[in-house]
Scaffold this motif. Structure first.
Motif, short mmCIF file in Angstrom:
data_model
loop_
_atom_site.label_atom_id
_atom_site.label_comp_id
_atom_site.label_asym_id
_atom_site.label_seq_id
_atom_site.Cartn_x
_atom_site.Cartn_y
_atom_site.Cartn_z
N VAL A 4 -1.07 7.54 1.43
CA VAL A 4 -2.24 7.99 2.60
C VAL A 4 -3.27 6.60 2.47
N PHE A 5 -3.52 6.30 1.32
CA PHE A 5 -4.43 4.96 1.17
C PHE A 5 -3.84 3.92 1.94
N ALA B 230 -5.71 1.55 5.02
CA ALA B 230 -5.69 0.17 4.88
C ALA B 230 -5.19 -0.39 5.99
N PHE B 231 -4.11 -0.05 6.66
CA PHE B 231 -3.32 -0.46 7.88
C PHE B 231 -4.36 -0.24 8.92
N GLU B 232 -5.03 0.71 9.01
CA GLU B 232 -5.79 1.09 10.11
C GLU B 232 -7.10 0.11 10.01
N THR C 188 1.44 -6.96 6.76
CA THR C 188 0.49 -6.76 5.43
C THR C 188 0.87 -5.65 4.85
N MET C 189 0.95 -4.32 5.41
CA MET C 189 1.33 -2.94 4.90
C MET C 189 2.79 -3.10 4.07
N ASP D 278 11.80 5.84 6.70
CA ASP D 278 12.49 6.79 5.93
C ASP D 278 11.52 7.36 5.13
N PHE D 279 10.72 6.66 4.24
CA PHE D 279 9.58 7.38 3.45
C PHE D 279 8.80 8.44 4.45
N LEU D 280 8.51 8.25 5.69
CA LEU D 280 7.95 9.11 6.32
C LEU D 280 8.50 10.65 6.91
#
Length: 95
Positions: free
Chosen positions: A33-34, A38-40, A52-53, A82-84
């Motif tokens: 979630v962090f 950070a993306f946002e 960047t992410m 895939d991780f989502l």
């Protein structure tokens, strides 16, 4: 609480020079979630924020990915997506 970090290894289409060394694979860790927060908070266009992410998840700097072939970058975004998915629905790339 710390969760175990799952990772996946992405095999590049051809060797890529990174820090003066040729690499054939890039390892990506599972996002948290962090990472999404950070993306946002990052500034820039959507693709800049994404690079960047993705770079951070691979333990790299964004500039490290700038010369990566687009096909290989798409492999990184596919691994991220895939991780989502729920763990039971992920491809066998994640461990």
């Amino acid at each position: 609480m710390t969760y175990p970090t799952n990772t996946t290894l992405i095999t590049l289409s051809r060797p890529f020079k990174l820090d003066g060394q040729e690499v054939e694979t890039i390892q990506m860790r599972e996002p948290t979630v962090f990472d999404k927060l950070a993306f946002e908070k990052n500034k820039g266009a959507a693709l800049e924020k994404e690079v960047t992410m993705i770079a951070g998840l691979c333990g790299l700097n964004p500039g490290d990915l700038y010369q990566l072939p687009a096909y290989d970058y798409e492999q990184l975004t596919t691994a991220f997506n895939d991780f989502l998915l729920p763990p039971a629905e992920r491809s066998n790339l994640s461990s």
